[in-house]
Design a protein around this motif. Structure first.
Motif, short mmCIF file in Angstrom:
data_model
loop_
_atom_site.label_atom_id
_atom_site.label_comp_id
_atom_site.label_asym_id
_atom_site.label_seq_id
_atom_site.Cartn_x
_atom_site.Cartn_y
_atom_site.Cartn_z
N ARG A 46 0.83 -1.21 0.00
CA ARG A 46 0.00 0.00 0.00
C ARG A 46 0.86 1.25 0.00
O ARG A 46 0.45 2.29 -0.53
CB ARG A 46 -0.94 -0.02 1.21
CG ARG A 46 -2.05 -1.07 1.07
CD ARG A 46 -2.88 -1.20 2.33
NE ARG A 46 -3.55 0.05 2.67
CZ ARG A 46 -4.72 0.42 2.17
NH1 ARG A 46 -5.35 -0.37 1.34
NH2 ARG A 46 -5.26 1.55 2.51
N LEU A 51 -1.35 4.39 -1.22
CA LEU A 51 -2.59 4.35 -0.43
C LEU A 51 -2.29 4.57 1.05
O LEU A 51 -3.18 4.86 1.84
CB LEU A 51 -3.30 3.01 -0.61
CG LEU A 51 -3.84 2.73 -2.02
CD1 LEU A 51 -4.32 1.31 -2.14
CD2 LEU A 51 -4.97 3.70 -2.36
N VAL A 71 -1.63 8.97 -5.12
CA VAL A 71 -2.00 7.70 -5.77
C VAL A 71 -2.47 7.94 -7.20
O VAL A 71 -2.14 7.18 -8.11
CB VAL A 71 -3.21 7.04 -5.08
CG1 VAL A 71 -3.19 5.56 -5.29
CG2 VAL A 71 -3.35 7.43 -3.64
N ARG A 72 -3.30 8.98 -7.34
CA ARG A 72 -3.93 9.28 -8.63
C ARG A 72 -2.88 9.44 -9.73
O ARG A 72 -3.08 9.04 -10.86
CB ARG A 72 -4.69 10.59 -8.46
CG ARG A 72 -5.87 10.76 -9.33
CD ARG A 72 -6.51 12.10 -9.03
NE ARG A 72 -6.86 12.27 -7.63
CZ ARG A 72 -6.57 13.37 -6.92
NH1 ARG A 72 -5.94 14.39 -7.46
NH2 ARG A 72 -6.91 13.44 -5.65
N VAL A 76 -0.28 3.41 -10.79
CA VAL A 76 -0.10 2.03 -10.40
C VAL A 76 -1.46 1.34 -10.48
O VAL A 76 -2.48 1.95 -10.18
CB VAL A 76 0.44 1.90 -8.96
CG1 VAL A 76 1.84 2.46 -8.87
CG2 VAL A 76 -0.46 2.58 -7.96
N PHE A 78 -3.89 -1.35 -8.93
CA PHE A 78 -3.99 -2.03 -7.63
C PHE A 78 -5.15 -3.01 -7.67
O PHE A 78 -6.25 -2.66 -8.07
CB PHE A 78 -4.18 -1.00 -6.52
CG PHE A 78 -3.77 -1.51 -5.16
CD1 PHE A 78 -2.50 -1.23 -4.65
CD2 PHE A 78 -4.63 -2.27 -4.39
CE1 PHE A 78 -2.10 -1.69 -3.41
CE2 PHE A 78 -4.24 -2.75 -3.14
CZ PHE A 78 -2.97 -2.45 -2.66
N PHE A 80 -7.38 -5.61 -5.34
CA PHE A 80 -7.67 -5.86 -3.93
C PHE A 80 -8.09 -7.31 -3.69
O PHE A 80 -8.63 -7.95 -4.59
CB PHE A 80 -8.81 -4.94 -3.46
CG PHE A 80 -8.46 -3.49 -3.52
CD1 PHE A 80 -7.99 -2.83 -2.41
CD2 PHE A 80 -8.60 -2.77 -4.70
CE1 PHE A 80 -7.67 -1.49 -2.45
CE2 PHE A 80 -8.29 -1.43 -4.76
CZ PHE A 80 -7.82 -0.78 -3.63
N ALA A 84 -13.11 -5.23 -4.85
CA ALA A 84 -13.48 -3.82 -4.86
C ALA A 84 -14.07 -3.39 -6.20
O ALA A 84 -13.78 -2.32 -6.71
CB ALA A 84 -12.28 -2.94 -4.49
N PHE A 97 -14.16 2.48 -16.44
CA PHE A 97 -14.17 3.58 -15.48
C PHE A 97 -12.91 4.45 -15.55
O PHE A 97 -12.99 5.67 -15.69
CB PHE A 97 -14.34 3.03 -14.06
CG PHE A 97 -14.39 4.08 -12.99
CD1 PHE A 97 -15.55 4.79 -12.76
CD2 PHE A 97 -13.27 4.38 -12.23
CE1 PHE A 97 -15.61 5.77 -11.77
CE2 PHE A 97 -13.31 5.36 -11.24
CZ PHE A 97 -14.49 6.05 -11.02
N GLY A 98 -11.76 3.79 -15.48
CA GLY A 98 -10.49 4.53 -15.47
C GLY A 98 -10.29 5.37 -16.71
O GLY A 98 -9.64 6.43 -16.66
N ILE A 101 -13.02 8.59 -16.77
CA ILE A 101 -12.84 9.70 -15.85
C ILE A 101 -11.60 10.52 -16.16
O ILE A 101 -11.30 11.48 -15.47
CB ILE A 101 -12.75 9.21 -14.38
CG1 ILE A 101 -11.65 8.17 -14.25
CG2 ILE A 101 -14.07 8.68 -13.87
CD1 ILE A 101 -11.17 7.98 -12.85
N LYS A 102 -10.90 10.16 -17.19
CA LYS A 102 -9.72 10.96 -17.56
C LYS A 102 -10.16 12.36 -17.93
O LYS A 102 -11.26 12.56 -18.44
CB LYS A 102 -9.01 10.32 -18.76
CG LYS A 102 -8.09 9.17 -18.39
CD LYS A 102 -7.40 8.66 -19.63
CE LYS A 102 -6.64 7.38 -19.38
NZ LYS A 102 -5.43 7.58 -18.60
N ARG A 149 -9.75 -4.11 -15.11
CA ARG A 149 -10.02 -2.71 -14.78
C ARG A 149 -8.73 -1.97 -14.46
O ARG A 149 -8.52 -0.84 -14.89
CB ARG A 149 -10.97 -2.66 -13.59
CG ARG A 149 -11.36 -1.26 -13.20
CD ARG A 149 -12.30 -1.27 -12.02
NE ARG A 149 -11.63 -1.72 -10.81
CZ ARG A 149 -12.22 -1.79 -9.61
NH1 ARG A 149 -13.49 -1.48 -9.49
NH2 ARG A 149 -11.54 -2.20 -8.56
N ALA A 150 -7.84 -2.66 -13.71
CA ALA A 150 -6.58 -2.02 -13.35
C ALA A 150 -5.68 -1.86 -14.58
O ALA A 150 -4.97 -0.86 -14.71
CB ALA A 150 -5.87 -2.85 -12.28
N VAL A 153 -6.00 1.40 -17.53
CA VAL A 153 -5.35 2.71 -17.52
C VAL A 153 -3.85 2.61 -17.79
O VAL A 153 -3.11 3.57 -17.60
CB VAL A 153 -5.61 3.46 -16.19
CG1 VAL A 153 -7.05 3.91 -16.11
CG2 VAL A 153 -5.27 2.60 -14.99
#
Lengths: 375, 276
Positions: A46, A51, A71-72, A76, A78, A80, A84, A97-98, A101-102, A149-150, A153
Motif C-alpha cells: 500500500r 494508499l 495515488v492518482r 499504479v 492495484f 484488492f 473492490a 471507469f479509469g 474519468i480521464k 479494470r486495473a 489505464v
C-alpha cells in the motif's frame, strides 16, 4: 518500470509494521511478497501504491522519487483481495471507469474506449459477461475483471494484494497459472502479496520473505527453498523436522542419537538446531543398521506421487513426531505398516544456532499447526 | 399428516399475519377511512370550494414547498453530517452523534419556542439578521428553518449505517484508477448512498409535511403568507367545521401519499439499476 523502496519505516501506534525495509523490484518481473499475517507485506504494498504513507523512507518508480506523488498520479494498478468492484456498474463500465474519468484532453473517444475495454475483456476471457453486474459473477471472474479494470489505464506497475486469498483452492490454482501466463505475455512489473508459500513459489520470479516488518530473504523460488537464509524462511516454506543437539566433529549429537552432518562450519561443542525437511529423511527397515535412530510408524498417507509417513520417536514426553516424505516406489518397496519400528536417517541437516531459532515461530510438520520452536 | 399441507420451519405464520393485519386496520386504516367518510358528508361543490379556497391553496404551497425544500437541504447537510460522523474521529464525536437525535427527542413546542426566541427581531440571531433585511421569524423562511431542524436526524440516521458499511477499498480503487475526489464521490460513493439518501429524504419530507408544534410559533401564521395547512385544519376544527377540516385533511393525505409513492418508485428504480 522498476520499483525501489528505500529505508521504509511505518508504525501504527506502538506497533512497527515495517522496520527499515529496502528493496528493489526489477523491471518486468513478478515478485511475490510472502510472509505470515501481520508481517507488513500488505502495508508495504500500500505504501508503494501511495494508499498509505510511510513514516520514513522513499519510494522510487522508474528511478524517480514518487514518495510525495498522490495515488492518482502514480499510475499504479492495484488489485484488492475482495475485488473492490463497483457494484452499481456493469462489468463493461467497471473496466471503462479509469478511461472515462480521464480529463477531457486525455480521454479517448467513446469508440476507442469500447475497443480497449473489449480487448481487455477478451484478455481476461470474459467478453461474454460485459453487460452483467459484479454480483452475478463468481469470485474468480470478479478478480479477473478487477485485473482488467486495473490494466485499462495502462499502469506502470501492477500491485496485487492477496489477489486469490478469497477464492477456493481449485479456482485459486487456475488463476495462479493464468496470472503467470498473463504476466509472461504482457511483462508488466508486478508485486503481489500472499501468505501462501506454495502460491509465491509457483508464481513468482523473485520471492521476498518478510517477518515482523523485516525482510528475511530475497531470491528466486529455488534459491529460497533450497538455501533458506534464516530459520524463519526454512520453517515458513515447508514442513520441518527439528533436532536439538551439540555439534561433535561431523556429527550432531541429539537425544535420538548421533546424526551425520554433511558440512562442518560449526565448531565442535556448539549447541545447534538441525532442520530436516520430510523428503530429506529416509526410512530403513533394518533395525540393526547403526546409523540414524529408531521411530515407530503411526500413519501412512499414500496418495498421488508421494507417500507421507508420520512417526513417533522413542524420546520426549509427549513423544516427538516426525514426518517423512517418500516416493511411491520407495514406499511400496519398504512395505511399511502402522506400528512398525524403523530407523530414520537424515540425508541432509541444516544447522542454525538456537538463539536465532528462538525468535521465530516455526511450523513443525505440516498439518500439525504452529508450534513454538523450543530448545 | 394431511396431504397437501405444507410445513413451515418458522411457526405461527397465520397468527402473526392475522395479528399484523388486524393491527394495521385498527391503528392505520380505520382512522384514515374515517377521514374520507367524514369529508364525504360534503357534496362535491362544497368539498371543492373548501379545498380550493385561495387561503387554503396558499397554505398548500407553503406546507409542501417548505417541506420539500427542507428535506432537500437535509439531504445535502445530513449527508455531510453522516460523512463526518462515520469517516473522521475527533474529540467529542460521541456527543455530536448523540445530539443528532435531539430534534427527535425534543417536544416540538419547545423547539418552536426556542427557534422563535433566537430568530425573532430581538433574538440572538434575529437582531443581526433583521438589519440586513433578512426576516426569519414569522415568514416562510422561519418555517423552513423549523422544518430543517426537525428533519435532520432522519437523513443522518438512514445514511450513517450504509456509509459505515461502504468499503473504503472502493474509493481506493477509484483513486488508483485516476479518479479525483469529486469523481470518486459522484461515481462511487453517491450511487451507493442514493437509496438510503432517498429514504432519509422521504422520511424528513413526511415529517415536515405533518409538522405542527415547532412551526406555528415561528411561522406567525400570516394568512396567504406563512400559514401551514395543518393550522388551517385546526382552525376549522375550532370553528366546529369538522367536514371542512377533514376535506383539507383528505387533500393533504392524497398529496402526501402521491409524493411518497413517487419517492418510493424512484428508490425502486435506483435499486434496480444496481446489482441486476
Amino acid at each position: 518500470m522498476s520499483i525501489r523502496v528505500e529505508k521504509i519505516v511505518k508504525r501504527f501506534g506502538q506497533f512497527v509494521a515495517i522496520d527499515n525495509v529496502t528493496l528493489d523490484f526489477p523491471t518486468g518481473q513478478l515478485v511475490g511478497l510472502l510472509g505470515p499475517s501481520g508481517c507488513g507485506k500488505t502495508t508495504l504494498l500500500r505504501i508503494i501504491a501511495g494508499l498509505e504513507s510511510a513514516d520514513a523512507g522513499r519510494v522510487f518508480l522508474e528511478g524517480e522519487d514518487a514518495s510525495d506523488t498522490h495515488v492518482r498520479e502514480r499510475q499504479v494498478g492495484f488489485v484488492f483481495q475482495h475485488y473492490a468492484l463497483f457494484r452499481h456498474m456493469t462489468v463493461f463500465d467497471n473496466v471503462a471507469f479509469g478511461l472515462r474519468i480521464k480529463p477531457r484532453g486525455q480521454r479517448p473517444a467513446e469508440s476507442a474506449i469500447r475497443e480497449r475495454v473489449g480487448q481487455l475483456l477478451d484478455l481476461v476471457q470474459l467478453a461474454a459477461l460485459a453487460q452483467r453486474y459484479p454480483a452475478q459473477l463468481s469470485g474468480g471472474q470478479r478478480q479477473r475483471i478487477a485485473l482488467a479494470r486495473a490494466l485499462a489505464v495502462e499502469p506502470r506497475v501492477m500491485l496485487l494484494d492477496e489477489p486469490f486469498g478469497a477464492l477456493d483452492a481449485k479456482v485459486r490454482k487456475e488463476l495462479r497459472r493464468w496470472l503467470r501466463s498473463l504476466h509472461d505475455a504482457l511483462h508488466f512489473t508486478s508485486v503481489f502479496v500472499t501468505h501462501d508459500q506454495e502460491e509465491a513459489l509457483e508464481v513468482s520470479d523473485q520471492v521476498v520473505l518478510m517477518n515482523h516488518g523485516r525482510v528475511e530473504q530475497v531470491g528466486t523460488p529455488t534459491q529460497v527453498y533450497e538455501h533458506p537464509a534464516t530459520p524463519f524462511v526454512y520453517g515458513f516454506l515447508g514442513a520441518v523436522n527439528l533436532f536439538h543437539g551439540w555439534v561433535q566433529g561431523q556429527h550432531l549429537d541429539v537425544a535420538e542419537g548421533r546424526l551425520p552432518l554433511n558440512y562442518g562450519n560449526f565448531p565442535a561443542g556448539t549447541e545447534a538446531l538441525g532442520f530436516v525437511r520430510p523428503h530429506e529423511l529416509d526410512i530403513a527397515t533394518d533395525l540393526a543398521d547403526p546409523s540414524g535412530f529408531v521411530a515407530q510408524v503411526e500413519r501412512i498417507l499414500a496418495f498421488g506421487s508421494t507417500a507421507r509417513v508420520e512417526l513417533t520417536g522413542a524420546h520426549g514426553e509427549p513423544r516427538r513426531l516426525y514426518e517423512v516424505e517418500l516416493s511411491r516406489e520407495r514406499a511400496d518397496a519398504l512395505n511399511l505398516s502402522a506400528g512398525q519400528r524403523v530407523r530414520l536417517k537424515p540425508a541432509r541437516i541444516r544447522l542454525f544456532p538456537p538463539e536465532q531459532v528462538a525468535e521465530v515461530s516455526i511450523r513443525i510438520l505440516g498439518g500439525l499447526g504452529t508450534q513454538k520452536a523450543t530448545h | 399428516m394431511r396431504p397437501g399441507k405444507r410445513h413451515r420451519v418458522l411457526p405461527g405464520f397465520p397468527l402473526a399475519l392475522g395479528y399484523t393485519l388486524f393491527y394495521l386496520a385498527l391503528i392505520v386504516l380505520i382512522p384514515l377511512s374515517a377521514v374520507f367518510l367524514k369529508s364525504a358528508t360534503l357534496n362535491w361543490e362544497q368539498f371543492w370550494s373548501t379545498v380550493s379556497a385561495p387561503r387554503v391553496v396558499a397554505s398548500y404551497r407553503v406546507t409542501f414547498g417548505t417541506a420539500l425544500l427542507a428535506a432537500a437541504i437535509n439531504g445535502v447537510f445530513g449527508l455531510i453530517f453522516a460523512w463526518v460522523l462515520v469517516r473522521y474521529s475527533f474529540p467529542g464525536k460521541r456527543v455530536v452523534d448523540a445530539l443528532v437525535d435531539l430534534p427527535f427527542a425534543l417536544p416540538t413546542a419547545v423547539a418552536g419556542i426556542a427557534l422563535t426566541a433566537i430568530y425573532a427581531g430581538n433574538g440572538w440571531l434575529g437582531q443581526w439578521l433583521e438589519p440586513l433585511g433578512v426576516k426569519v421569524a414569522f415568514t416562510p423562511l422561519g418555517i423552513l428553518i423549523a422544518l430543517t431542524f426537525i428533519g435532520l436526524p432522519f437523513v443522518v440516521r438512514t445514511v450513517q449505517p450504509v456509509l459505515e458499511d461502504l468499503d473504503t477499498e472502493l474509493e481506493e480503487a477509484a483513486v488508483s484508477l485516476g479518479a479525483d475526489r469529486w469523481q470518486t464521490f459522484r461515481h462511487i460513493v453517491l450511487p451507493a448512498l442514493l437509496p438510503a439518501l432517498l429514504t432519509g429524504f422521504a422520511l424528513a419530507f413526511a415529517r415536515a409535511v405533518g409538522e405542527y408544534g415547532s412551526v406555528i410559533f415561528i411561522a406567525g401564521n400570516v394568512p396567504m403568507v406563512s400559514e401551514i395547512t395543518p393550522l388551517l385544519i385546526i382552525s376549522k376544527l375550532e370553528q366546529f367545521d369538522y367536514a371542512g377540516a377533514t376535506a383539507i385533511a383528505v387533500v393533504m393525505l392524497v398529496v402526501s401519499f402521491v409524493l411518497l409513492f413517487l419517492i418510493n418508485g424512484l428508490q425502486i428504480w435506483t435499486n434496480r439499476s444496481r446489482e441486476r
